[in-house]
Enzyme design. Structure first.
Site, PDB file in Angstrom:
ATOM      1  N   GLY A  54       0.853  -1.181   0.000  1.00 53.20           N
ATOM      2  CA  GLY A  54       0.000   0.000   0.000  1.00 53.20           C
ATOM      3  C   GLY A  54       0.886   1.227   0.000  1.00 53.20           C
ATOM      4  O   GLY A  54       1.897   1.270  -0.698  1.00 53.20           O
TER       5      GLY A  54
ATOM      6  N   CYS B 102       6.065  -5.227   0.548  1.00 47.45           N
ATOM      7  CA  CYS B 102       6.214  -3.883   0.012  1.00 47.45           C
ATOM      8  C   CYS B 102       6.097  -2.832   1.127  1.00 47.45           C
ATOM      9  O   CYS B 102       7.024  -2.678   1.917  1.00 47.45           O
ATOM     10  CB  CYS B 102       5.224  -3.640  -1.119  1.00 47.45           C
ATOM     11  SG  CYS B 102       5.637  -2.214  -2.152  1.00 47.45           S
TER      12      CYS B 102
ATOM     13  N   ARG C  46       6.317   0.463  -6.995  1.00 46.23           N
ATOM     14  CA  ARG C  46       6.877   1.499  -6.104  1.00 46.23           C
ATOM     15  C   ARG C  46       7.577   0.824  -4.916  1.00 46.23           C
ATOM     16  O   ARG C  46       7.412   1.219  -3.768  1.00 46.23           O
ATOM     17  CB  ARG C  46       5.785   2.457  -5.617  1.00 46.23           C
ATOM     18  CG  ARG C  46       5.177   3.302  -6.700  1.00 46.23           C
ATOM     19  CD  ARG C  46       4.088   4.208  -6.146  1.00 46.23           C
ATOM     20  NE  ARG C  46       4.626   5.150  -5.173  1.00 46.23           N
ATOM     21  CZ  ARG C  46       3.873   5.891  -4.356  1.00 46.23           C
ATOM     22  NH1 ARG C  46       2.566   5.779  -4.389  1.00 46.23           N
ATOM     23  NH2 ARG C  46       4.427   6.730  -3.513  1.00 46.23           N
TER      24      ARG C  46
ATOM     25  N   HIS D 168       5.180  -8.276  -4.310  1.00 47.53           N
ATOM     26  CA  HIS D 168       3.802  -8.608  -3.974  1.00 47.53           C
ATOM     27  C   HIS D 168       3.448 -10.028  -4.432  1.00 47.53           C
ATOM     28  O   HIS D 168       2.832 -10.198  -5.494  1.00 47.53           O
ATOM     29  CB  HIS D 168       2.840  -7.642  -4.669  1.00 47.53           C
ATOM     30  CG  HIS D 168       2.917  -6.223  -4.222  1.00 47.53           C
ATOM     31  ND1 HIS D 168       2.084  -5.699  -3.263  1.00 47.53           N
ATOM     32  CD2 HIS D 168       3.727  -5.214  -4.612  1.00 47.53           C
ATOM     33  CE1 HIS D 168       2.371  -4.418  -3.085  1.00 47.53           C
ATOM     34  NE2 HIS D 168       3.369  -4.099  -3.890  1.00 47.53           N
TER      35      HIS D 168
ATOM     36  N   GLU E 246       1.123 -11.791  -3.366  1.00 47.56           N
ATOM     37  CA  GLU E 246      -0.332 -11.943  -3.297  1.00 47.56           C
ATOM     38  C   GLU E 246      -1.023 -11.592  -4.617  1.00 47.56           C
ATOM     39  O   GLU E 246      -2.204 -11.896  -4.797  1.00 47.56           O
ATOM     40  CB  GLU E 246      -0.906 -11.075  -2.162  1.00 47.56           C
ATOM     41  CG  GLU E 246      -0.915  -9.582  -2.408  1.00 47.56           C
ATOM     42  CD  GLU E 246       0.417  -8.896  -2.166  1.00 47.56           C
ATOM     43  OE1 GLU E 246       0.473  -7.655  -2.280  1.00 47.56           O
ATOM     44  OE2 GLU E 246       1.410  -9.586  -1.867  1.00 47.56           O
TER      45      GLU E 246
END
Length: 205
Positions: free
Chosen positions: A51, A83, A142, A183, A185
């Protein structure tokens, strides 16, 4: 599910919560969102999702979650951060806001947005120590990287740097704490989550 199935929360203040809940369920855990201290008290372990780390930090403070999170981490609760979650588990961060706080727990220095901005997101095959089989498909959005680690931190994965011979650390473990720059997921490959579930089960023995 058996009574020994681990209950793993996903910090649901901001970020890709749903994807982690699905991945954990596929890895045979009982997954539930966690937003409040009383919900945190009911889980065996926690995932801090990707996030925006500064927003997540502010919301954790606003929801009264930062102190309970630090207490549970200090008490040995297994936590996996992806992240932004990696940034939240770092003892030190670079390129963060001056007032940005972390949960901490992993003796590492993490550089925020190290791989570039949103439009510089990319995917790469990652050799992940301890998983076996094919490399993990890493999605970097990012993403941070780990600039330095302490003696107690195990490096699980590195990514060759595009601008030189050095590799960037993108996955680490220290005790019951696990963190990745990328990530898993988002890929449908739940091996990293299964690895974390095994960590949770081992911590409960």
């Amino acid at each position: 599910m058996s009574s020994s199935t681990p209950v793993i929360g996903v910090l649901a203040l901001q970020g890709d919560v749903r994807e982690h809940l699905i991945a954990l369920a596929e890895a045979d855990a009982l997954a539930r969102p966690v937003r409040r201290p009383e919900e945190l008290a009911e889980v065996d372990a926690l995932v801090i999702p990707g996030g925006e780390s500064t927003t997540m930090s502010k919301l954790a403070l606003a929801f009264g979650m930062m102190a309970p999170l630090r207490e549970r981490v200090a008490g040995g609760m297994p936590v996996y951060g992806s992240c932004a979650g990696m940034i939240m588990l770092a003892d030190k961060i670079l390129d963060g806001r001056d007032d940005q706080e972390t949960v901490g727990g992993i003796d590492m220095t993490v550089r925020r947005n190290a791989f570039g901005r949103q439009n510089e997101s990319f995917e790469s095959a990652i050799a992940f120590e301890g998983l076996g089989g094919d490399p993990v498909h890493g999605v970097f959005i990012r993403a941070p990287w780990v600039e330095a680690v302490g003696a107690g931190v195990e490096v699980l994965a590195e990514l060759a740097a595009a601008d030189g011979p050095e590799s960037r650390i993108v996955a680490v473990r220290q005790g019951n704490l696990l963190a990745t720059s990328f990530h898993p997921e988002l890929t449908g490959d739940h091996r990293v989550h299964a690895y974390f579930v095994r960590m949770v089960e081992a911590a409960a023995r």
